[in-house]
Design a protein around this motif. Structure first.
Motif, PDB file in Angstrom:
ATOM      1  N   MET A  20       0.837  -1.195   0.000  1.00  0.00           N
ATOM      2  CA  MET A  20       0.000   0.000   0.000  1.00  0.00           C
ATOM      3  C   MET A  20       0.875   1.248   0.000  1.00  0.00           C
ATOM      4  SD  MET A  20      -2.933  -0.974   2.814  1.00  0.00           S
ATOM      5  CE  MET A  20      -1.765  -1.554   4.037  1.00  0.00           C
ATOM      6  N   GLY A  21       0.391   2.292  -0.626  1.00  0.00           N
ATOM      7  CA  GLY A  21       1.100   3.560  -0.610  1.00  0.00           C
ATOM      8  C   GLY A  21       0.988   4.288  -1.930  1.00  0.00           C
ATOM      9  N   MET A  22       1.797   5.319  -2.099  1.00  0.00           N
ATOM     10  CA  MET A  22       1.819   6.081  -3.353  1.00  0.00           C
ATOM     11  C   MET A  22       2.978   5.555  -4.202  1.00  0.00           C
ATOM     12  SD  MET A  22       0.891   9.897  -1.899  1.00  0.00           S
ATOM     13  CE  MET A  22       0.808  10.608  -3.545  1.00  0.00           C
ATOM     14  N   PHE A  23       2.831   4.333  -4.663  1.00  0.00           N
ATOM     15  CA  PHE A  23       3.899   3.664  -5.392  1.00  0.00           C
ATOM     16  C   PHE A  23       3.769   3.850  -6.901  1.00  0.00           C
ATOM     17  CE2 PHE A  23       0.734   0.367  -4.017  1.00  0.00           C
ATOM     18  CZ  PHE A  23       0.121   0.150  -5.256  1.00  0.00           C
ATOM     19  N   TRP A  24       4.892   3.635  -7.597  1.00  0.00           N
ATOM     20  CA  TRP A  24       4.900   3.580  -9.061  1.00  0.00           C
ATOM     21  C   TRP A  24       4.358   2.223  -9.492  1.00  0.00           C
ATOM     22  CZ3 TRP A  24       7.225   0.184 -12.417  1.00  0.00           C
ATOM     23  CH2 TRP A  24       7.312   0.566 -13.765  1.00  0.00           C
ATOM     24  N   SER A  25       3.599   2.196 -10.584  1.00  0.00           N
ATOM     25  CA  SER A  25       2.985   0.946 -11.014  1.00  0.00           C
ATOM     26  C   SER A  25       2.934   0.870 -12.531  1.00  0.00           C
ATOM     27  CB  SER A  25       1.567   0.827 -10.435  1.00  0.00           C
ATOM     28  OG  SER A  25       0.920  -0.338 -10.909  1.00  0.00           O
ATOM     29  N   ALA A  26       3.156  -0.321 -13.065  1.00  0.00           N
ATOM     30  CA  ALA A  26       3.041  -0.554 -14.506  1.00  0.00           C
ATOM     31  C   ALA A  26       2.596  -1.995 -14.728  1.00  0.00           C
ATOM     32  CB  ALA A  26       4.359  -0.284 -15.221  1.00  0.00           C
ATOM     33  N   GLU A  27       1.897  -2.199 -15.843  1.00  0.00           N
ATOM     34  CA  GLU A  27       1.417  -3.535 -16.188  1.00  0.00           C
ATOM     35  C   GLU A  27       1.998  -3.965 -17.531  1.00  0.00           C
ATOM     36  OE1 GLU A  27      -2.827  -3.393 -16.071  1.00  0.00           O
ATOM     37  OE2 GLU A  27      -2.906  -3.029 -13.899  1.00  0.00           O
ATOM     38  N   PHE A  28       2.200  -5.266 -17.686  1.00  0.00           N
ATOM     39  CA  PHE A  28       2.680  -5.805 -18.954  1.00  0.00           C
ATOM     40  C   PHE A  28       2.242  -7.260 -19.067  1.00  0.00           C
ATOM     41  CE2 PHE A  28       5.932  -6.785 -15.823  1.00  0.00           C
ATOM     42  CZ  PHE A  28       6.382  -8.056 -16.166  1.00  0.00           C
ATOM     43  N   GLU A  29       2.327  -7.793 -20.264  1.00  0.00           N
ATOM     44  CA  GLU A  29       2.036  -9.204 -20.499  1.00  0.00           C
ATOM     45  C   GLU A  29       3.306  -9.939 -20.864  1.00  0.00           C
ATOM     46  OE1 GLU A  29      -1.019 -10.339 -23.163  1.00  0.00           O
ATOM     47  OE2 GLU A  29      -2.645  -9.640 -21.857  1.00  0.00           O
ATOM     48  N   ALA A  30       3.434 -11.175 -20.373  1.00  0.00           N
ATOM     49  CA  ALA A  30       4.540 -12.059 -20.733  1.00  0.00           C
ATOM     50  C   ALA A  30       3.941 -13.395 -21.116  1.00  0.00           C
ATOM     51  CB  ALA A  30       5.525 -12.208 -19.580  1.00  0.00           C
ATOM     52  N   CYS A  31       4.090 -13.771 -22.396  1.00  0.00           N
ATOM     53  CA  CYS A  31       3.507 -15.018 -22.915  1.00  0.00           C
ATOM     54  C   CYS A  31       2.026 -15.106 -22.594  1.00  0.00           C
ATOM     55  CB  CYS A  31       4.251 -16.229 -22.372  1.00  0.00           C
ATOM     56  SG  CYS A  31       5.978 -16.318 -22.872  1.00  0.00           S
ATOM     57  N   THR A  83      11.545 -15.666 -20.929  1.00  0.00           N
ATOM     58  CA  THR A  83      12.605 -16.675 -21.024  1.00  0.00           C
ATOM     59  C   THR A  83      12.335 -17.829 -20.070  1.00  0.00           C
ATOM     60  OG1 THR A  83      14.241 -15.022 -21.687  1.00  0.00           O
ATOM     61  CG2 THR A  83      15.082 -17.070 -20.750  1.00  0.00           C
ATOM     62  N   GLN A  84      11.884 -17.532 -18.862  1.00  0.00           N
ATOM     63  CA  GLN A  84      11.633 -18.593 -17.896  1.00  0.00           C
ATOM     64  C   GLN A  84      10.408 -19.419 -18.265  1.00  0.00           C
ATOM     65  OE1 GLN A  84      11.963 -17.659 -13.773  1.00  0.00           O
ATOM     66  NE2 GLN A  84      13.838 -16.479 -14.019  1.00  0.00           N
ATOM     67  N   MET A  85       9.365 -18.790 -18.754  1.00  0.00           N
ATOM     68  CA  MET A  85       8.187 -19.561 -19.158  1.00  0.00           C
ATOM     69  C   MET A  85       8.521 -20.494 -20.312  1.00  0.00           C
ATOM     70  SD  MET A  85       4.788 -17.215 -18.592  1.00  0.00           S
ATOM     71  CE  MET A  85       5.361 -15.552 -18.774  1.00  0.00           C
ATOM     72  N   ARG A  86       9.354 -20.026 -21.228  1.00  0.00           N
ATOM     73  CA  ARG A  86       9.773 -20.889 -22.340  1.00  0.00           C
ATOM     74  C   ARG A  86      10.717 -21.983 -21.873  1.00  0.00           C
ATOM     75  NH1 ARG A  86      10.323 -15.391 -25.623  1.00  0.00           N
ATOM     76  NH2 ARG A  86       8.193 -15.273 -26.468  1.00  0.00           N
ATOM     77  N   TRP A 130      10.519 -23.586 -19.079  1.00  0.00           N
ATOM     78  CA  TRP A 130       9.711 -24.643 -18.474  1.00  0.00           C
ATOM     79  C   TRP A 130       8.728 -25.282 -19.448  1.00  0.00           C
ATOM     80  CZ3 TRP A 130      10.744 -26.846 -13.964  1.00  0.00           C
ATOM     81  CH2 TRP A 130      11.486 -26.143 -13.020  1.00  0.00           C
ATOM     82  N   HIS A 131       8.172 -24.505 -20.378  1.00  0.00           N
ATOM     83  CA  HIS A 131       7.033 -24.993 -21.157  1.00  0.00           C
ATOM     84  C   HIS A 131       7.233 -24.960 -22.669  1.00  0.00           C
ATOM     85  CE1 HIS A 131       4.940 -24.963 -17.331  1.00  0.00           C
ATOM     86  NE2 HIS A 131       5.206 -23.680 -17.194  1.00  0.00           N
ATOM     87  N   GLY A 132       8.381 -24.486 -23.146  1.00  0.00           N
ATOM     88  CA  GLY A 132       8.634 -24.487 -24.585  1.00  0.00           C
ATOM     89  C   GLY A 132       8.219 -23.193 -25.260  1.00  0.00           C
ATOM     90  N   ASP A 133       8.598 -23.063 -26.513  1.00  0.00           N
ATOM     91  CA  ASP A 133       8.387 -21.814 -27.252  1.00  0.00           C
ATOM     92  C   ASP A 133       6.912 -21.515 -27.536  1.00  0.00           C
ATOM     93  OD1 ASP A 133      11.076 -21.351 -27.282  1.00  0.00           O
ATOM     94  OD2 ASP A 133      11.401 -22.180 -29.288  1.00  0.00           O
ATOM     95  N   LYS A 134       6.048 -22.510 -27.424  1.00  0.00           N
ATOM     96  CA  LYS A 134       4.630 -22.289 -27.729  1.00  0.00           C
ATOM     97  C   LYS A 134       3.812 -21.904 -26.506  1.00  0.00           C
ATOM     98  CE  LYS A 134       4.497 -25.358 -31.767  1.00  0.00           C
ATOM     99  NZ  LYS A 134       3.837 -26.527 -32.383  1.00  0.00           N
ATOM    100  N   VAL A 135       4.476 -21.704 -25.386  1.00  0.00           N
ATOM    101  CA  VAL A 135       3.747 -21.368 -24.167  1.00  0.00           C
ATOM    102  C   VAL A 135       2.978 -20.068 -24.356  1.00  0.00           C
ATOM    103  CG1 VAL A 135       5.723 -20.140 -23.154  1.00  0.00           C
ATOM    104  CG2 VAL A 135       3.953 -21.043 -21.662  1.00  0.00           C
TER     105      VAL A 135
END
Length: 597
Positions: free
Chosen positions: A178-189, A219-222, A224-229
């Motif tokens: 909680m607080g007045m923090f900086w925030s950003a969203e993104f998608e990975a796979c 990189t980590q999702m690939r 564990w699960h391959g390039d099609k993850v």
């Protein structure tokens, strides 16, 4: 969906006094209901006694005030009837600015469920709800936000409101920022991620942090699960959301993993900086921390020791496998930074070099196996003292080198890699608990032979690891350079304000043989008469002064202050003490290891 029968309301009762107020409503309590606060938090293997921060526990049922009898250091029994809603109210003092406990002041709030949320015995597998209230404003223009990986039930635009957890384990595993923090969203796979940073200075480059973090996650999702993850028809990662919570402070470092989030702490100087031609050296360390905690999404939070299949929050949970779950994660955190293109070969070898020297410079590696170090984490790793490097070894650093040895052995024999072993463990266990036998079976399945001898030698004994030979087979030479002065003498010191303070004396070193002890102040040296020089005495401000004053002399008298007594210790400077330096000699072999296609 019916509202969960266990509900917590968390309020910032007094930010200046660092007090949270918690209201726990139990819709269907048992007669003589028992509640307890955990004594530890999973991922940090030390009894921390969170109940020491709980105060003013009160209980009511309807209009009737009830007695709350404390049974031991962390649990209470409420004198209530069954079936009728029971309400408990209490406060928690939050003044631990780490990732493990809780914090509240005028600028920021943070808590783990293990610090604030009493467990309702007999109902821990039931759904839980938690309502986090926005604090009263203390300054004009102040507007706090709230971030957590818990699934929202009803929240406002700032994130305050009600969240749901499937059971107590999920609630305990979901920190709140909680607080007045900086925030950003993104998608990975295809998986939504959020990154929040508290305490960032104006120079902070958020875009750089997000770009690098996304590359690490993908990189980590690939891995564990391959390039099609994440693609249509491809495999899905085990998490459908993830939140990074980073607290930037003047001095601090660490992280704690959770299934759908991680809490991190770093120094502000290590954050990426806007318009910087060269990022701070500590930024690579921060990226390694991010990589480490994210790898735990698979290795420890899901693929985990069989002993952790069900946590017991009321006592130590022992395992001999932290070398596999923390150590192997420590191997892959930097390796996957390299594969994500965040560091180059030289940078990666520098990090491996550092880990090797940390292990080789710890006499405790010859005293305790890495399996025993895992078991002793509760009394040794988190309670380090002046004798720690002499009596124990880190399951992080040596565990990382054990992983390196298994990986390079498999690759040298042409039978696969540790990457395949980890993926096989995931597949065979369904991403669940495993034991050492499962690891041994996966090694044999990939490598085509038993690795029982290696496991016995590298994991369960204090034998030296075959690092030089294995690195050489993959295009890396282990060269030896003269050790720095402290390591040459077998010391660890702190130098400040013209004073040399002895912090640790390493087993078998020249300083121990001379009689040095931890907490000594090394004041100066006395030199006997030598050719062309009369006897001399010098004040010592830093260890590097020795080269200036000694010349070719090897025998001196060290002037020491110990418990306000002045001592003279005969010290013989050793020769031939070296430290490792890794150098790439065959780039093609190195690339096949670091960047396999």
């Amino acid at each position: 969906m019916a509202s969960p029968a266990i509900h917590y309301r968390v309020e910032c009762a007094d930010r200046n006094a660092h007090l949270f107020a918690v209201t726990l409503t139990i819709e269907r309590p048992a007669a003589q209901q028992r509640v307890a606060l955990p004594i530890w938090i999973p991922g940090s293997y030390l009894v921390r006694e969170f109940a020491k921060n709980l105060q003013k526990l009160q209980a009511v049922q309807g209009r009737r005030k009830l007695a709350a009898q404390q049974l031991d250091k962390h649990s209470w029994q409420i004198d209530c009837a069954s079936g009728k809603p029971l309400v408990l109210r209490y406060q928690v003092c939050a003044y631990d600015n780490s990732v493990r406990t809780a914090w509240l002041d005028r600028d920021r709030g943070f808590f783990n469920g293990t610090s604030l949320c009493l467990r309702v015995e007999g109902q821990t597998d039931e759904p839980h709800a938690i309502e986090v209230l926005a604090p009263p404003l203390l300054a004009p223009g102040e507007r706090w936000s709230c971030a957590t990986a818990l699934k929202p039930a009803r929240v406002d635009r700032q994130g305050f409101g009600s969240y749901l957890a499937a059971d107590y384990d999920e609630l305990a595993d979901s920190p709140v920022e909680m607080g007045m923090f900086w925030s950003a969203e993104f998608e990975a796979c295809g998986v939504p991620h959020r990154f929040v940073v508290a305490g960032a200075p104006a120079s902070f480059d958020g875009e750089r942090l997000i770009a690098d973090t996304r590359a690490i996650c993908e990189t980590q999702m690939r891995f564990w699960h391959g390039d099609k993850v994440g693609k249509r028809g491809g495999p899905k990662p085990p998490h459908d959301r993830y939140v990074f919570m980073l607290n930037a402070v003047d001095d601090g470092y660490g992280g704690l993993e959770h299934q759908h989030s991680t809490a991190l702490i770093c120094t502000r100087r290590d954050l990426p900086q806007l318009a910087a031609k060269k990022q701070p050296e500590g930024y690579t360390t921060l990226l390694g921390l991010i990589s480490h905690e994210y790898f735990h999404t698979w290795n420890v939070k899901r693929l985990r020791p069989a002993e952790f299949a069900h946590y017991d929050y009321g006592q130590e949970n022992y395992t001999r496998l932290l070398w596999l779950f923390e150590g192997f994660t420590s191997y892959y955190d930097d390796l996957l930074l390299r594969r994500a293109g965040r560091i180059d070969d030289t940078g990666y070898l520098r990090l491996v070099n550092k880990t090797i020297n940390q292990v080789l410079q710890a006499p405790g590696r010859l005293v305790q196996s890495v399996a025993d170090a895992s078991f002793d984490a509760w009394v040794k790793y988190y309670r380090q003292d002046e004798q720690t490097p002499n009596t124990t070894i880190s399951y992080y650093t040596k565990g990382a080198l054990v992983a390196l040895c298994f990986d390079l052995t498999l690759r040298a024999e042409g039978k696969g890699s540790l990457d395949e072993v980890m993926r096989l463990l995931w597949k065979k266990s369904g991403g669940g608990p495993i034991d050492e036998a499962a690891f041994a079976a996966a090694l044999e399945a990939v490598g085509g032979r038993s690795f029982a001898q290696e496991i016995a030698s590298w994991v369960h004994s204090t034998d030296e690891l075959p690092l030089a030979d294995l690195l050489r087979s993959h295009g890396v030479a282990a060269l030896e350079d003269p050790a720095q002065r402290a390591q040459e003498l077998g010391l660890r010191v702190a130098e400040a304000n013209g004073s040399v303070q002895v912090k640790m004396v390493l087993r078998g070193g020249a300083a121990e043989q001379a009689g040095f002890s931890a907490n000594d102040e090394w004041i100066g040296i006395e030199l006997g008469a030598a050719k062309g020089h009369k006897a001399q005495a010098w004040r010592l401000a830093k260890l590097d002064d020795l080269a200036l004053y000694l010349g070719p002399l090897k025998k001196i008298t060290a002037l020491i202050a110990r418990d306000r007594r002045l001592l003279r210790l005969p010290l013989t400077l050793p020769s031939g003490v070296t430290t490792w330096r890794l150098a790439a000699q065959d780039p093609a072999k190195l690339t096949r290891w670091l960047d396999p296609q």
